[in-house]
Design a protein around this motif. Sequence first.
Motif, PDB file in Angstrom:
ATOM      1  N   GLU A   1      44.910  47.144  31.971  1.00  0.00           N
ATOM      2  CA  GLU A   1      45.271  45.740  32.515  1.00  0.00           C
ATOM      3  C   GLU A   1      45.330  45.604  33.914  1.00  0.00           C
ATOM      4  OE1 GLU A   1      49.937  45.426  31.783  1.00  0.00           O
ATOM      5  OE2 GLU A   1      48.604  44.988  30.054  1.00  0.00           O
ATOM      6  N   PHE A   2      44.923  44.495  34.457  1.00  0.00           N
ATOM      7  CA  PHE A   2      45.045  44.298  35.984  1.00  0.00           C
ATOM      8  C   PHE A   2      46.302  43.337  36.072  1.00  0.00           C
ATOM      9  CE2 PHE A   2      40.603  44.974  36.392  1.00  0.00           C
ATOM     10  CZ  PHE A   2      40.515  46.074  37.224  1.00  0.00           C
TER      11      PHE A   2
ATOM     12  N   GLY B   1      44.021  39.538  39.151  1.00  0.00           N
ATOM     13  CA  GLY B   1      42.476  39.891  39.068  1.00  0.00           C
ATOM     14  C   GLY B   1      41.892  40.813  39.885  1.00  0.00           C
TER      15      GLY B   1
ATOM     16  N   ASN C   1      40.624  34.342  34.581  1.00  0.00           N
ATOM     17  CA  ASN C   1      40.349  35.073  33.227  1.00  0.00           C
ATOM     18  C   ASN C   1      41.183  35.985  32.884  1.00  0.00           C
ATOM     19  OD1 ASN C   1      37.542  35.613  35.475  1.00  0.00           O
ATOM     20  ND2 ASN C   1      37.334  34.724  33.493  1.00  0.00           N
ATOM     21  N   TYR C   2      40.976  36.375  31.394  1.00  0.00           N
ATOM     22  CA  TYR C   2      41.693  37.410  30.737  1.00  0.00           C
ATOM     23  C   TYR C   2      41.635  38.634  31.329  1.00  0.00           C
ATOM     24  CZ  TYR C   2      42.242  40.640  26.711  1.00  0.00           C
ATOM     25  OH  TYR C   2      42.697  41.546  25.857  1.00  0.00           O
ATOM     26  N   HIS C   3      42.832  39.281  31.648  1.00  0.00           N
ATOM     27  CA  HIS C   3      42.940  40.335  32.797  1.00  0.00           C
ATOM     28  C   HIS C   3      43.174  41.583  32.203  1.00  0.00           C
ATOM     29  CE1 HIS C   3      43.453  36.984  35.698  1.00  0.00           C
ATOM     30  NE2 HIS C   3      43.416  38.006  36.335  1.00  0.00           N
TER      31      HIS C   3
ATOM     32  N   LEU D   1      36.890  39.676  37.906  1.00  0.00           N
ATOM     33  CA  LEU D   1      37.582  38.863  37.170  1.00  0.00           C
ATOM     34  C   LEU D   1      38.357  37.845  37.998  1.00  0.00           C
ATOM     35  CD1 LEU D   1      37.529  41.943  35.912  1.00  0.00           C
ATOM     36  CD2 LEU D   1      39.580  41.378  34.644  1.00  0.00           C
TER      37      LEU D   1
ATOM     38  N   VAL E   1      46.810  42.452  43.973  1.00  0.00           N
ATOM     39  CA  VAL E   1      46.749  42.880  42.732  1.00  0.00           C
ATOM     40  C   VAL E   1      47.911  43.900  42.759  1.00  0.00           C
ATOM     41  CG1 VAL E   1      45.706  44.548  41.123  1.00  0.00           C
ATOM     42  CG2 VAL E   1      44.399  43.047  42.276  1.00  0.00           C
TER      43      VAL E   1
ATOM     44  N   PHE F   1      49.682  36.561  33.211  1.00  0.00           N
ATOM     45  CA  PHE F   1      48.472  36.987  33.783  1.00  0.00           C
ATOM     46  C   PHE F   1      47.889  38.086  32.742  1.00  0.00           C
ATOM     47  CE2 PHE F   1      46.575  36.211  37.763  1.00  0.00           C
ATOM     48  CZ  PHE F   1      47.533  35.261  38.353  1.00  0.00           C
ATOM     49  N   VAL F   2      48.619  38.889  32.134  1.00  0.00           N
ATOM     50  CA  VAL F   2      48.170  39.924  31.028  1.00  0.00           C
ATOM     51  C   VAL F   2      48.347  39.639  29.728  1.00  0.00           C
ATOM     52  CG1 VAL F   2      48.376  41.876  32.805  1.00  0.00           C
ATOM     53  CG2 VAL F   2      50.261  41.358  31.465  1.00  0.00           C
TER      54      VAL F   2
END
Length: 415
Positions: free
Chosen positions: A348-349, A352, A242-244, A238, A306, A154-155
């Motif tokens: 960073e998340f 999302g 998506n890019y997180h 986001l 999250v 994810f990150v």
Amino acid sequence: MITNNMWRLGRLVRGCQCCGSLLRITSQRSTSLVRSCTSSVNVRYVRNARRRWRVIVPGIGLSLLAGAQWEYLHKHGYSIDIHDRPELLNDVVVTCYCCLPLRMTSRIWGWLTSIELPVGLRPALYGFYASIFHADLDEMELDLSAFPNLVEFFVRALKHNARPIAENANMISPADGKVLYFGPVTSCRVEQVKGVTYDLRQFLGDLNDSTSNRLADDYVNSLLKNPDNRLYQLIIYLAPGNYHRFHSPTDWNIKFRRHFPGKLLSVNPKVLKFMRNLFSLNERVVYVGEWTGGFMAYTAIGATNVGSIRVYCDGNLATNTVQWPEIAHPKEANLGYAPIAKGELFGEFRLGSTIVLLFEAPRDFRFCLQVGQTIKVGQALSTHSNDEPEERQIERRHLIMDVAQDWRDIWKPKI
């Protein structure tokens, strides 16, 4: 004759004995049959009773838990200050939604996505995820097998220059995502999506002594460093594909951080449309500082599933932790005007979420965006802020045309 009578009497006695034995056998069989029927009925009843209790007991437990959560919600929390007056959530659907144990499920989901996966399965699993959520794998810096778990995927970092930074813009997009809303902020009721608002004062809190003594209508103006400027807002959602990681939108200095524990409700646009004040309810991390235009507040909002929010310049930040009523209040940390450059990696998340950007700018600041469009890190948010307003440009063009017409009239030969 006597002999014949004795023989008949003996047969009668033997017949009576046979009838008695038959009656005894019949009665024994009927008794056993009754007993067997009774025992089968008892077994069936016990089994049905057990099944009923297996359903009833958890139902009673869940009902008691929901009732306790409902009572706590209306006694202690999640109030929204509207016009300097606290209002509790009255909508039944919204209240039931707030009663769900979303923090627990989010922590469990964060733990599951942190489990290390076999190296051989990683490319197939991550590729399947990317195909479902339309993630662009060509932008990644590392190979799929290099990510030990789903959270690290994810990150993921991107290739160098995968997100070029606009040089001719003072303010750029801080994250990849979908533009939910943008525009000037004129009151404490701010749009989270079109037609649905949240309370800005509840969202940011009283930032200093001057804002705590202000009325709701003056709160926005009290944030401005220059009274001739205006406060603007940008909201980016986001999605899972998506890019997180999120970046700095401009050159600015961070004065302090404020962490609101809050709820972990979904920030999906479909949920935002029917649930106002969601941004003021959810867990969020607000970074307050200044840039060349004046005031700035950069907020990362938590959401369902999250796992956590990580900010690289704030090592003491810890989100999505166990929340007890006595510690459910904002936590502040002084960052001493920490400088951060435009486009620099900010945080960073761990799955999302949403970025809310509030900043002060001159009144001629104009967004070059559209609601609902896809945006990426480094993309310019506006045209040059020192450009002339559209009205001035139209007026100037009309003036030039009038002057040209006058000169044509002057040089026109007279008959």
